[in-house]
Design a protein around this motif. Structure first.
Motif, short mmCIF file in Angstrom:
data_model
loop_
_atom_site.label_atom_id
_atom_site.label_comp_id
_atom_site.label_asym_id
_atom_site.label_seq_id
_atom_site.Cartn_x
_atom_site.Cartn_y
_atom_site.Cartn_z
N PHE A 18 -12.06 -17.17 7.77
CA PHE A 18 -12.71 -17.29 6.46
C PHE A 18 -13.73 -18.41 6.53
O PHE A 18 -13.56 -19.49 5.96
CB PHE A 18 -11.68 -17.55 5.35
N ALA A 19 -14.81 -18.18 7.27
CA ALA A 19 -15.86 -19.18 7.39
C ALA A 19 -17.20 -18.52 7.11
O ALA A 19 -17.41 -17.39 7.54
CB ALA A 19 -15.87 -19.76 8.82
N PRO A 20 -18.12 -19.17 6.39
CA PRO A 20 -17.96 -20.45 5.71
C PRO A 20 -17.00 -20.31 4.52
O PRO A 20 -16.64 -19.20 4.14
CB PRO A 20 -19.39 -20.76 5.24
N GLY A 21 -16.61 -21.46 3.93
CA GLY A 21 -15.53 -21.48 2.94
C GLY A 21 -15.81 -20.66 1.69
O GLY A 21 -14.90 -20.14 1.07
N GLY A 22 -17.08 -20.54 1.29
CA GLY A 22 -17.43 -19.76 0.11
C GLY A 22 -18.22 -18.53 0.53
O GLY A 22 -19.06 -18.60 1.43
N HIS A 23 -17.98 -17.38 -0.10
CA HIS A 23 -18.54 -16.13 0.41
C HIS A 23 -18.67 -15.10 -0.71
O HIS A 23 -17.83 -15.08 -1.61
CB HIS A 23 -17.60 -15.59 1.48
N ASN A 37 -8.84 -0.41 -7.93
CA ASN A 37 -10.00 -1.01 -8.59
C ASN A 37 -10.69 -1.94 -7.59
O ASN A 37 -10.03 -2.57 -6.76
CB ASN A 37 -9.55 -1.82 -9.81
N ALA A 38 -12.02 -2.00 -7.68
CA ALA A 38 -12.76 -2.97 -6.85
C ALA A 38 -13.84 -3.60 -7.70
O ALA A 38 -14.39 -2.94 -8.60
CB ALA A 38 -13.38 -2.27 -5.64
N ALA A 39 -14.13 -4.87 -7.45
CA ALA A 39 -15.21 -5.57 -8.17
C ALA A 39 -15.86 -6.55 -7.19
O ALA A 39 -15.23 -6.98 -6.22
CB ALA A 39 -14.65 -6.31 -9.38
N SER A 40 -17.13 -6.86 -7.46
CA SER A 40 -17.88 -7.76 -6.57
C SER A 40 -17.85 -9.18 -7.11
O SER A 40 -17.87 -9.39 -8.32
CB SER A 40 -19.33 -7.27 -6.47
N TYR A 41 -17.87 -10.15 -6.20
CA TYR A 41 -17.81 -11.56 -6.59
C TYR A 41 -18.80 -12.38 -5.77
O TYR A 41 -18.89 -12.25 -4.55
CB TYR A 41 -16.38 -12.10 -6.45
N ALA A 42 -19.53 -13.23 -6.48
CA ALA A 42 -20.53 -14.07 -5.84
C ALA A 42 -19.88 -15.17 -5.03
O ALA A 42 -20.31 -15.50 -3.92
CB ALA A 42 -21.44 -14.68 -6.90
N THR A 43 -18.82 -15.76 -5.58
CA THR A 43 -18.29 -17.00 -5.03
C THR A 43 -16.79 -16.89 -4.83
O THR A 43 -16.02 -17.09 -5.75
CB THR A 43 -18.60 -18.18 -5.98
N THR A 44 -16.40 -16.56 -3.63
CA THR A 44 -14.99 -16.54 -3.26
C THR A 44 -14.82 -17.73 -2.31
O THR A 44 -15.56 -17.83 -1.33
CB THR A 44 -14.65 -15.22 -2.54
#
Ligand SMILES: Cc1cc2nc3c(=O)[nH]c(=O)nc-3n(C[C@H](O)[C@H](O)[C@H](O)COP(=O)(O)O)c2cc1C
Length: 215
Positions: A18-23, A37-44
């Motif tokens: 899981f690199a880089p930490g935000g994805h 269900n699926a959804a998109s996320y800017a900042t994981t």
């Protein structure tokens, strides 16, 4: 990509994967009846190294939050910086009605998970199957922290020690709603020195090595 070309990683390499930490991500869940269900996320964001834990925020009234509260499980699927999958990330982020399977709408393939009921997404290069640690609601948002139970990756995208092959993985960020259709990538790595010689350097080094025995 075929199912047999997606390999689970040993727990000691989940943090490296899981690199880089935000994805940017697509998060898959199921409801109590098992509907996907699926959804998109800017900042994981990977927020804890050991055990590896991941956080994100979502609409408190949305289907992702409802499914996670009902099942205590979700999968974080990380796309690469490739036009085809990023276009599908945009489709998955559309406001489909409850009960609609966004993977089918986007033409993505559900890959069964080993540790949770929600599927992985075959076309995503990395997957983190999570159980909920806690959910916090405030304003109209819900923040969710998940503990990773299993992590898998397309064959050939990590080296023998679990480090990313950066120019193949091509990690991708999405910088929030104002960017609309623009994604960003950064996959150049550089080893840098330590221009300080105090005792804190060895102490920090020892502390990191106590987590990771094969650095
Ligand atoms: C590229 C992209 C990034 C997004 N990032 C976020 C985000 O970080 N947080 C969020 O709440 N919604 C985000 N969205 C919107 C959700 O994916 C969208 O509202 C989705 O319909 C929520 O689905 P749900 O009701 O199944 O939870 C994003 C959408 C796109 C296309």
């Amino acid at each position: 990509m075929n199912a047999e070309d997606v390999v689970y990683q040993p727990e000691k390499y989940w943090d490296r994967l899981f690199a880089p930490g935000g994805h940017a991500s697509m998060i898959t869940t199921v409801d109590e009846e098992g509907r996907v269900n699926a959804a998109s996320y800017a900042t994981t964001v990977r927020i804890v190294h050991n055990p590896v834990q991941i956080a994100f925020t979502t609409a408190a009234a949305g289907q992702t939050a409802a499914n996670i509260k009902a099942t205590n499980q979700f999968v974080v699927n990380l796309p690469s910086f490739e036009r085809d999958i990023l276009e599908k990330v945009r489709v998955v982020g559309l406001p489909f009605a409850k009960g609609v399977n966004e993977l089918e709408k986007a033409g993505l393939t559900a890959l069964p998970s080993q540790f949770v009921k929600a599927p992985r997404i075959l076309e995503c290069t990395r997957h983190f199957e999570c159980e909920v640690v806690w959910v916090k609601e405030w304003l109209n948002r819900a923040m969710i922290v998940g503990n990773v139970l299993g992590a898998s990756v397309h064959k050939g995208l990590v080296d023998a020690k679990g480090y990313l092959v950066w120019d193949k993985v091509k990690p991708v960020a999405f910088c929030g709603a104002p960017y609309v259709n623009m994604f960003a990538a950064g996959y150049e790595t550089m080893e840098v020195g330590m221009p300080y010689e105090g005792p804190e350097v060895q102490a920090a080094d020892k502390s990191v090595r106590s987590y990771f025995d094969d650095m």
